[in-house]
Design a protein around this motif. Structure first.
Motif, PDB file in Angstrom:
ATOM      1  N   LYS A  33       0.839  -1.201   0.000  1.00  0.00           N
ATOM      2  CA  LYS A  33       0.000   0.000   0.000  1.00  0.00           C
ATOM      3  C   LYS A  33       0.874   1.252   0.000  1.00  0.00           C
ATOM      4  O   LYS A  33       0.613   2.194  -0.743  1.00  0.00           O
ATOM      5  CB  LYS A  33      -0.932   0.011   1.200  1.00  0.00           C
ATOM      6  CG  LYS A  33      -1.794   1.247   1.250  1.00  0.00           C
ATOM      7  CD  LYS A  33      -2.639   1.304   2.493  1.00  0.00           C
ATOM      8  CE  LYS A  33      -3.406   2.622   2.518  1.00  0.00           C
ATOM      9  NZ  LYS A  33      -4.091   2.822   3.776  1.00  0.00           N
ATOM     10  N   GLU A  34       1.897   1.251   0.824  1.00  0.00           N
ATOM     11  CA  GLU A  34       2.802   2.408   0.865  1.00  0.00           C
ATOM     12  C   GLU A  34       3.523   2.596  -0.466  1.00  0.00           C
ATOM     13  O   GLU A  34       3.685   3.716  -0.939  1.00  0.00           O
ATOM     14  CB  GLU A  34       3.810   2.262   2.003  1.00  0.00           C
ATOM     15  CG  GLU A  34       3.195   2.379   3.380  1.00  0.00           C
ATOM     16  CD  GLU A  34       2.503   3.705   3.608  1.00  0.00           C
ATOM     17  OE1 GLU A  34       3.068   4.762   3.234  1.00  0.00           O
ATOM     18  OE2 GLU A  34       1.393   3.694   4.149  1.00  0.00           O
ATOM     19  N   MET A  35       3.934   1.495  -1.063  1.00  0.00           N
ATOM     20  CA  MET A  35       4.621   1.578  -2.354  1.00  0.00           C
ATOM     21  C   MET A  35       3.678   2.082  -3.450  1.00  0.00           C
ATOM     22  O   MET A  35       4.056   2.929  -4.260  1.00  0.00           O
ATOM     23  CB  MET A  35       5.201   0.216  -2.750  1.00  0.00           C
ATOM     24  CG  MET A  35       6.270  -0.300  -1.801  1.00  0.00           C
ATOM     25  SD  MET A  35       7.676   0.802  -1.633  1.00  0.00           S
ATOM     26  CE  MET A  35       8.383   0.659  -3.248  1.00  0.00           C
ATOM     27  N   SER A  37       0.988   3.863  -3.024  1.00  0.00           N
ATOM     28  CA  SER A  37       0.664   5.260  -2.725  1.00  0.00           C
ATOM     29  C   SER A  37       1.796   6.180  -3.161  1.00  0.00           C
ATOM     30  O   SER A  37       1.553   7.243  -3.736  1.00  0.00           O
ATOM     31  CB  SER A  37       0.395   5.414  -1.228  1.00  0.00           C
ATOM     32  OG  SER A  37       0.080   6.750  -0.931  1.00  0.00           O
ATOM     33  N   ALA A  38       3.034   5.779  -2.910  1.00  0.00           N
ATOM     34  CA  ALA A  38       4.186   6.580  -3.319  1.00  0.00           C
ATOM     35  C   ALA A  38       4.278   6.678  -4.837  1.00  0.00           C
ATOM     36  O   ALA A  38       4.781   7.677  -5.371  1.00  0.00           O
ATOM     37  CB  ALA A  38       5.473   5.981  -2.749  1.00  0.00           C
ATOM     38  N   ALA A  39       3.758   5.667  -5.522  1.00  0.00           N
ATOM     39  CA  ALA A  39       3.769   5.677  -6.983  1.00  0.00           C
ATOM     40  C   ALA A  39       2.634   6.522  -7.559  1.00  0.00           C
ATOM     41  O   ALA A  39       2.527   6.682  -8.766  1.00  0.00           O
ATOM     42  CB  ALA A  39       3.668   4.255  -7.520  1.00  0.00           C
ATOM     43  N   GLY A  40       1.776   7.051  -6.690  1.00  0.00           N
ATOM     44  CA  GLY A  40       0.705   7.920  -7.146  1.00  0.00           C
ATOM     45  C   GLY A  40      -0.641   7.240  -7.304  1.00  0.00           C
ATOM     46  O   GLY A  40      -1.611   7.890  -7.681  1.00  0.00           O
ATOM     47  N   HIS A  43      -4.784   8.155  -5.501  1.00  0.00           N
ATOM     48  CA  HIS A  43      -5.118   9.567  -5.413  1.00  0.00           C
ATOM     49  C   HIS A  43      -6.184   9.860  -6.450  1.00  0.00           C
ATOM     50  O   HIS A  43      -5.997   9.580  -7.635  1.00  0.00           O
ATOM     51  CB  HIS A  43      -3.888  10.445  -5.659  1.00  0.00           C
ATOM     52  CG  HIS A  43      -2.798  10.206  -4.669  1.00  0.00           C
ATOM     53  ND1 HIS A  43      -2.889  10.588  -3.357  1.00  0.00           N
ATOM     54  CD2 HIS A  43      -1.596   9.584  -4.797  1.00  0.00           C
ATOM     55  CE1 HIS A  43      -1.785  10.233  -2.718  1.00  0.00           C
ATOM     56  NE2 HIS A  43      -0.983   9.610  -3.573  1.00  0.00           N
ATOM     57  N   SER A  59      -8.477   5.535  -0.319  1.00  0.00           N
ATOM     58  CA  SER A  59      -7.655   4.806   0.644  1.00  0.00           C
ATOM     59  C   SER A  59      -8.193   3.389   0.865  1.00  0.00           C
ATOM     60  O   SER A  59      -7.426   2.427   0.944  1.00  0.00           O
ATOM     61  CB  SER A  59      -7.605   5.563   1.968  1.00  0.00           C
ATOM     62  OG  SER A  59      -6.907   4.828   2.932  1.00  0.00           O
TER      63      SER A  59
END
Length: 91
Positions: A33-35, A37-40, A43, A59
Motif C-alpha cells: 500500500k505504501e509503495m 501510494s508513493a507511486a501515485g 489519489h 484509501s
C-alpha cells in the motif's frame, strides 16, 4: 540398552499456520500500500471534483488492492515472513 527418546516435534496447528500466513500477508499488504501510494495510485483525479470523501474512499480501494496483491503472491515478502515466523514458532 534402549536409546533415549527423541524430542517430539509439536504437531502442526493448521489454524495457527493460517493465522501466521494471514499476518504475513497483511504485513506485505501494508508495505505494498505504501509503495502503491508513493507511486501515485490511490489519489483521486482532480476531474472527480476533489472532495474530501474521495480521498477516504481511495484509501479503502488502495487497502483492498494491496491486500489482494499480497494474497495472490505479491512480491514474495509474505512468504518469507511466514516461513520466518513458522521457523521461530517451531524453534
Amino acid at each position: 540398552m534402549i536409546p533415549p527418546a527423541l524430542p517430539s516435534q509439536p504437531a502442526a496447528d493448521p489454524s495457527r499456520d493460517a493465522r501466521l500466513r494471514d499476518a504475513a500477508q497483511r504485513l506485505e499488504a501494508g508495505f505494498l500500500k505504501e509503495m502503491l501510494s508513493a507511486a501515485g495510485l490511490g489519489h483521486a483525479p482532480s476531474s472527480f471534483g476533489g472532495e474530501e470523501g474521495e480521498d477516504q474512499f481511495s484509501s479503502f480501494l488502495l487497502d483492498e488492492q494491496a491486500l489482494r496483491l499480497a494474497r495472490s503472491g505479491g512480491i514474495g515478502l509474505a512468504e518469507s515472513i511466514y516461513e520466518s515466523l513458522k521457523a521461530r514458532d517451531a524453534g
